[in-house]
Write a protein that holds these residues in place. Structure first.
Motif, PDB file in Angstrom:
ATOM      1  N   THR A 122       0.767  -1.085  -0.046  1.00 37.96           N
ATOM      2  CA  THR A 122      -0.027   0.009  -0.113  1.00 37.96           C
ATOM      3  C   THR A 122       0.771   1.080   0.107  1.00 37.96           C
ATOM      4  O   THR A 122       2.071   1.088  -0.009  1.00 37.96           O
ATOM      5  CB  THR A 122      -0.978   0.132   1.104  1.00 37.96           C
ATOM      6  OG1 THR A 122      -1.772   1.031   1.142  1.00 37.96           O
ATOM      7  CG2 THR A 122      -0.067   0.275   2.606  1.00 37.96           C
ATOM      8  N   TRP A 123       0.295   2.494   0.099  1.00 35.36           N
ATOM      9  CA  TRP A 123       1.003   3.720   0.224  1.00 35.36           C
ATOM     10  C   TRP A 123       0.973   4.041   1.457  1.00 35.36           C
ATOM     11  O   TRP A 123       0.214   3.824   2.380  1.00 35.36           O
ATOM     12  CB  TRP A 123       0.242   4.712  -0.582  1.00 35.36           C
ATOM     13  CG  TRP A 123       0.132   4.454  -2.065  1.00 35.36           C
ATOM     14  CD1 TRP A 123      -0.649   3.789  -2.851  1.00 35.36           C
ATOM     15  CD2 TRP A 123       1.177   4.969  -2.917  1.00 35.36           C
ATOM     16  NE1 TRP A 123      -0.079   3.834  -4.016  1.00 35.36           N
ATOM     17  CE2 TRP A 123       0.912   4.691  -4.076  1.00 35.36           C
ATOM     18  CE3 TRP A 123       2.437   5.731  -2.798  1.00 35.36           C
ATOM     19  CZ2 TRP A 123       1.758   4.946  -5.354  1.00 35.36           C
ATOM     20  CZ3 TRP A 123       3.187   6.137  -3.946  1.00 35.36           C
ATOM     21  CH2 TRP A 123       2.608   5.628  -5.251  1.00 35.36           C
ATOM     22  N   GLN A 124       2.066   4.787   1.915  1.00 39.26           N
ATOM     23  CA  GLN A 124       2.313   5.404   3.630  1.00 39.26           C
ATOM     24  C   GLN A 124       2.428   6.697   3.332  1.00 39.26           C
ATOM     25  O   GLN A 124       3.273   7.059   2.407  1.00 39.26           O
ATOM     26  CB  GLN A 124       3.463   4.512   3.840  1.00 39.26           C
ATOM     27  CG  GLN A 124       3.652   4.986   5.599  1.00 39.26           C
ATOM     28  CD  GLN A 124       4.918   4.085   6.046  1.00 39.26           C
ATOM     29  OE1 GLN A 124       5.616   3.304   5.527  1.00 39.26           O
ATOM     30  NE2 GLN A 124       5.336   4.549   7.248  1.00 39.26           N
ATOM     31  N   ARG A 125       2.094   7.580   4.263  1.00 37.40           N
ATOM     32  CA  ARG A 125       2.140   8.711   4.216  1.00 37.40           C
ATOM     33  C   ARG A 125       3.348   9.092   5.251  1.00 37.40           C
ATOM     34  O   ARG A 125       3.177   8.769   6.357  1.00 37.40           O
ATOM     35  CB  ARG A 125       0.915   9.707   4.908  1.00 37.40           C
ATOM     36  CG  ARG A 125       1.010  11.131   4.788  1.00 37.40           C
ATOM     37  CD  ARG A 125      -0.405  11.709   4.924  1.00 37.40           C
ATOM     38  NE  ARG A 125      -0.519  13.007   4.761  1.00 37.40           N
ATOM     39  CZ  ARG A 125      -0.589  13.956   5.759  1.00 37.40           C
ATOM     40  NH1 ARG A 125      -0.217  13.506   6.963  1.00 37.40           N
ATOM     41  NH2 ARG A 125      -0.514  15.363   5.470  1.00 37.40           N
ATOM     42  N   LYS A 126       4.351   9.883   4.670  1.00 41.11           N
ATOM     43  CA  LYS A 126       5.628   9.889   5.605  1.00 41.11           C
ATOM     44  C   LYS A 126       6.400  11.238   5.205  1.00 41.11           C
ATOM     45  O   LYS A 126       6.217  12.107   4.117  1.00 41.11           O
ATOM     46  CB  LYS A 126       6.651   8.991   5.124  1.00 41.11           C
ATOM     47  CG  LYS A 126       7.812   9.005   5.955  1.00 41.11           C
ATOM     48  CD  LYS A 126       8.846   7.891   5.646  1.00 41.11           C
ATOM     49  CE  LYS A 126       8.495   6.507   5.975  1.00 41.11           C
ATOM     50  NZ  LYS A 126       9.544   5.487   5.677  1.00 41.11           N
ATOM     51  N   LYS A 127       6.638  11.921   6.411  1.00 42.05           N
ATOM     52  CA  LYS A 127       7.186  13.089   6.173  1.00 42.05           C
ATOM     53  C   LYS A 127       8.753  13.261   6.019  1.00 42.05           C
ATOM     54  O   LYS A 127       9.553  12.671   6.810  1.00 42.05           O
ATOM     55  CB  LYS A 127       7.015  14.093   7.486  1.00 42.05           C
ATOM     56  CG  LYS A 127       7.210  15.737   7.115  1.00 42.05           C
ATOM     57  CD  LYS A 127       6.893  16.421   8.436  1.00 42.05           C
ATOM     58  CE  LYS A 127       6.888  17.983   8.372  1.00 42.05           C
ATOM     59  NZ  LYS A 127       6.406  18.740   9.604  1.00 42.05           N
ATOM     60  N   LEU A 128       9.218  13.867   4.809  1.00 39.56           N
ATOM     61  CA  LEU A 128      10.545  13.735   4.393  1.00 39.56           C
ATOM     62  C   LEU A 128      11.096  15.104   4.065  1.00 39.56           C
ATOM     63  O   LEU A 128      10.651  16.134   3.652  1.00 39.56           O
ATOM     64  CB  LEU A 128      10.679  12.870   2.892  1.00 39.56           C
ATOM     65  CG  LEU A 128       9.983  11.520   3.235  1.00 39.56           C
ATOM     66  CD1 LEU A 128      10.241  10.679   1.810  1.00 39.56           C
ATOM     67  CD2 LEU A 128      10.761  10.583   3.961  1.00 39.56           C
ATOM     68  N   MET A 129      12.432  15.197   4.441  1.00 42.22           N
ATOM     69  CA  MET A 129      13.202  16.588   4.249  1.00 42.22           C
ATOM     70  C   MET A 129      14.210  16.066   2.839  1.00 42.22           C
ATOM     71  O   MET A 129      14.402  15.040   2.796  1.00 42.22           O
ATOM     72  CB  MET A 129      14.070  16.796   5.364  1.00 42.22           C
ATOM     73  CG  MET A 129      13.413  17.245   6.624  1.00 42.22           C
ATOM     74  SD  MET A 129      14.447  17.359   8.078  1.00 42.22           S
ATOM     75  CE  MET A 129      15.447  18.954   7.469  1.00 42.22           C
ATOM     76  N   VAL A 130      14.406  17.008   2.159  1.00 42.34           N
ATOM     77  CA  VAL A 130      15.159  16.890   0.881  1.00 42.34           C
ATOM     78  C   VAL A 130      16.346  17.640   0.988  1.00 42.34           C
ATOM     79  O   VAL A 130      16.404  18.807   1.228  1.00 42.34           O
ATOM     80  CB  VAL A 130      14.338  17.012  -0.320  1.00 42.34           C
ATOM     81  CG1 VAL A 130      15.095  16.699  -1.525  1.00 42.34           C
ATOM     82  CG2 VAL A 130      13.025  16.581  -0.279  1.00 42.34           C
ATOM     83  N   ALA A 131      17.526  16.918   0.762  1.00 46.51           N
ATOM     84  CA  ALA A 131      18.857  17.652   0.655  1.00 46.51           C
ATOM     85  C   ALA A 131      19.410  17.431  -0.661  1.00 46.51           C
ATOM     86  O   ALA A 131      19.475  16.328  -1.080  1.00 46.51           O
ATOM     87  CB  ALA A 131      19.830  17.003   1.674  1.00 46.51           C
ATOM     88  N   VAL A 132      19.552  18.644  -1.290  1.00 41.86           N
ATOM     89  CA  VAL A 132      19.963  18.472  -2.737  1.00 41.86           C
ATOM     90  C   VAL A 132      21.389  19.184  -2.784  1.00 41.86           C
ATOM     91  O   VAL A 132      21.907  20.222  -2.305  1.00 41.86           O
ATOM     92  CB  VAL A 132      18.959  19.516  -3.557  1.00 41.86           C
ATOM     93  CG1 VAL A 132      19.505  19.355  -5.191  1.00 41.86           C
ATOM     94  CG2 VAL A 132      17.688  18.968  -3.253  1.00 41.86           C
ATOM     95  N   GLY A 133      22.319  18.307  -3.528  1.00 43.95           N
ATOM     96  CA  GLY A 133      23.908  18.570  -3.729  1.00 43.95           C
ATOM     97  C   GLY A 133      24.108  19.951  -4.618  1.00 43.95           C
ATOM     98  O   GLY A 133      23.179  20.010  -5.440  1.00 43.95           O
TER      99      GLY A 133
END
Length: 745
Positions: free
Chosen positions: A175-186
């Protein structure tokens, strides 16, 4: 007066309550002495130390992310295309994927690392490869941060950036899971390589990593990047309008600001110029009035507690006396230890009675079920009563019955488990698979389990899981036992179906093939067959070999016969019948040579028990060989007496090719022809000539199959005067001529 207080026990109750009052007073006085403001100062000081520790953890975390980005830029293969044909070289891709997986394996808060190139759709992650569009549409889904966004972002010149946490829809196996993610971009202002790197950070895991719980309740932490944008906040209301503009960092990289009901403590990172704001509730302004109110509360509590102690002491006196009398003690002194000892004794009796009732209920349930599977008819009234008692055995709509047969392996050092322990092991293991389970002990290490099933299609899934479950049990908790499990067909949960399921599962154990490799047998998959191999001539030889003490030759016939049947995949009960027949053949001449009839009876009972509960055909083979050894051993003791079955059969086996007339064999055994003929018929069950012909023709059949000798030569070698006599005798016993037999075989 002293006696009055001792008998009533008021002093005991009153002193107990005063002790509670004393503890309350000491606690309140300690709070008052240290003052709320003093406690608050200590708490805030500890909070500052905890926040600095968290900031250090944040710096180390961002440093790890930065190091991973630089390490990935430093990986080889700036170009993934093959030099020969310009296609993507998958060996390079797999090498880079393994390197990325190694880099991020030790960082638990990193959700995923994504590496892609400007000129291709391939995305490389720590878990494999995919297209960039597929990755952000089917794995990490977000309305803004999609493939188009990242393509556009990486085309511009950007420095290293950590974006605030956003809720992504993350695909799992089901299934799908709702998750809070931060994004680090080089950053790509100064291109270290042509790789574009995105690191997804699990915000919850990051907060757990830095140990957010170190802060005092009500405090929160807000993280700002170099451009003073909020990238992480533990406070749902992180409005900093008017706060950041008023702050100025001194040389120590720290500052504080008090505004409204909160104090803001600012810390600037030495690593990446991030700003950390610790938002702490400010202490009460009118702390003096709080202290005065606390004094009044303490005084009122003490006065009220003393009065309550007196009243409760008088009120509880009579009930305490009655309780002690009910527990079998005397009311003298109202000693509360008597109450405690009485309650403990009562609890032990209750537990003992409860255990007995559980054992009785379990045994009654087992007895009722075994009556339910009895195939003999009972009265209608009995069936009605049985239906009432069996109604709560299972609660599911359908069920299957498992017949679990254990066989102890031949290891004397292995201790035997009690039946109750095996039932407990099976019940615990099966309950992990299904919630509606009953396990009963049948007999001779044979256990019955009823497993409730809600839908018919669950049966196939259950059988697959049972194979893994019983394999693990055989290697774990049931180590030392070999396990066979028969799974019945699916039945509706009704009383009448229990006996059908029981018979179905028992037949599964009987009709399993002797070389079955699977522990769990599905009765619906049984293929019935009757391709048995039973060479009568060789079995006749087996009897002669054993009675003559030729144990090795007898072993070869036993092994060859059983293994040929095993290769034909006959059923277990068929192999048992063959073994019992071979056993009876070997016993034909043993009764006169064994020590006592009682010894032969024990030998037979032990053999039959081994056969009935054999795990595979090798157990049956070993049981037959043990019997052969026993009979051969006893026959050796009578070799000096010529007039005995062993000597006679051995002599015939060795001299069948000669002219063995009745007079000649009678002379050999030193008796008259008439007595020998009568003795032979009584001992062997057939007359001498019939027996001699069977031995000769048995050897003739082997020569016809395995040699190129002529019919006449074979007749001479087997003791017949001419080919005509040989042919006539052969056709009399087998219905066909020797030449026809040779063609058929």
């Amino acid at each position: 007066m002293k006696r009055f207080f001792t008998n009533l026990g008021i002093v005991q109750i009153f002193c107990s309550l005063l002790l509670v009052i004393g503890i309350m007073y000491v606690s309140n006085y300690t709070v008052y002495k240290n003052s709320i403001s003093g406690i608050y100062a200590n708490v805030t000081q500890n909070n500052n130390l905890a926040v600095k520790t968290m900031i250090q953890s944040f710096d180390n975390s961002f440093r790890s992310i930065n190091n991973i980005i630089h390490s990935i830029h430093g990986l080889p293969y700036s170009n993934l295309e093959s030099e020969e044909d310009g296609r993507i070289d998958m060996a390079k891709v797999y090498t880079m994927q393994e390197s990325i997986a190694t880099l991020v394996s030790s960082v638990d808060f990193i959700e995923e690392v994504i590496v892609f190139y400007d000129d291709m759709d391939l995305a490389i992650t720590s878990t494999g490869t995919s297209s960039l569009s597929h990755l952000f549409e089917n794995k990490y889904k977000h309305d803004l941060y999609n493939e188009s966004y990242w393509r556009t972002y990486t085309k511009g010149k950007n420095s290293f950036k950590v974006m605030p946490g956003q809720y992504f829809k993350v695909a799992t196996n089901t299934t799908w899971q709702r998750k809070k993610l931060m994004v680090a971009v080089g950053g790509n202002k100064i291109r270290m390589s042509n790789k574009n790197i995105i690191i997804l950070i699990d915000e919850a895991a990051l907060l757990k990593h830095v140990n957010q719980k170190l802060m005092i309740p009500g405090a929160s932490l807000i993280v700002l990047d170099q451009e003073r944008r909020v990238i992480l906040s533990t406070d749902s209301n992180s409005d900093l309008s008017g706060v950041i503009d008023e702050i100025y960092f001194n040389s120590s990289q720290e500052a504080s600001l008090r505004k409204e009901d909160y104090q803001y403590n600012f810390y600037k990172s030495d690593f990446n110029d991030f700003v950390y704001i610790n938002k702490v509730p400010y202490q009460f302004q009118n702390i003096d009035s709080v202290i005065e109110a606390n004094k009044m509360i303490m005084l009122s509590a003490i006065i009220g507690a003393v009065l309550l102690s007196v009243l409760l002491s008088i009120y509880l006196n009579k009930p305490v006396k009655k309780i002690i009398r009910q527990l079998g003690g005397t009311s003298r002194g109202n000693d509360f230890r008597k109450i405690l000892s009485g309650i403990v004794k009562m609890q032990m009796e209750i537990d003992s009675t409860k255990k007995k009732l559980e054992d009785v209920e379990s045994e009654a349930r087992r007895s009722v079920f075994l009556q339910a599977v009895d195939e003999y008819a009972c009265s209608t009234e009995h069936d009605v009563e049985m239906d009432r008692y069996c109604s709560d055995i299972l609660h599911s709509k359908y069920f299957v019955l498992l017949m679990v047969h254990l066989n102890k392996k031949g290891n004397e050092q292995q201790s035997t488990m009690p039946v109750e322990s095996i039932v407990s092991v099976l019940n615990t293991a099966l309950l992990k698979e299904k919630s509606d389970v009953q396990v009963f002990y049948d007999k001779n290490l044979q256990f019955i389990s009823l497993v409730g099933i809600k839908q018919p299609d669950e049966r196939a899934i259950l059988i697959k899981r049972l194979k893994l479950l019983f394999t693990n049990l055989e290697q774990g908790e049931l180590l030392g036992y070999s396990v066979n499990v028969s799974v019945s067909k699916l039945y509706a949960t009704e009383l009448v179906n229990y006996k059908f399921a029981y018979r179905n599962a028992v037949n599964g154990l009987l009709y399993r093939v002797v070389n079955e490799t699977s522990i769990v047998l599905d009765v619906e998959k049984i293929h019935y067959g009757w391709s048995l191999y039973f060479p009568f001539d060789k079995i006749e030889k087996l009897s002669n070999y054993i009675s003559n003490g030729k144990l090795q030759e007898g072993k070869e016939i036993i092994s060859e016969t059983l293994r040929e049947n095993a290769d034909r995949n006959i059923h277990h009960h068929q192999m048992a019948h063959i073994a019992k027949t071979m056993f009876m053949y070997m016993l034909r001449h043993a009764s006169g040579t064994a020590n006592t009839d009682n010894e032969m009876y024990k030998l037979e009972q032990q053999f039959l028990q081994k056969i009935d509960y054999a795990h595979d055909y090798l157990d049956i083979e070993n049981a037959l060989i043990d019997v052969a050894k026993h009979i051969a051993k006893h026959n050796k003791s009578n070799e000096t007496n010529k007039l005995n079955p062993s000597f006679i059969s051995q002599y015939i086996e060795l001299h069948y090719m000669e002219n063995l007339y009745l007079d000649h064999i009678a002379e050999v055994v030193e008796t008259s022809p008439k007595y020998f003929s009568s003795y032979f018929k009584k001992t062997f069950g057939i007359n001498y000539v019939e027996y001699l012909n069977k031995v000769r023709l048995s050897h003739a059949k082997e020569l016809l199959k395995d040699s190129v000798l002529s019919i006449g030569e074979i007749g001479e070698k087997t003791g017949y005067l001419n080919s005509s006599t040989f042919t006539t005798t052969f056709k009399k016993y087998f219905g066909i001529s020797p030449s026809e037999y040779r063609k058929q075989n």
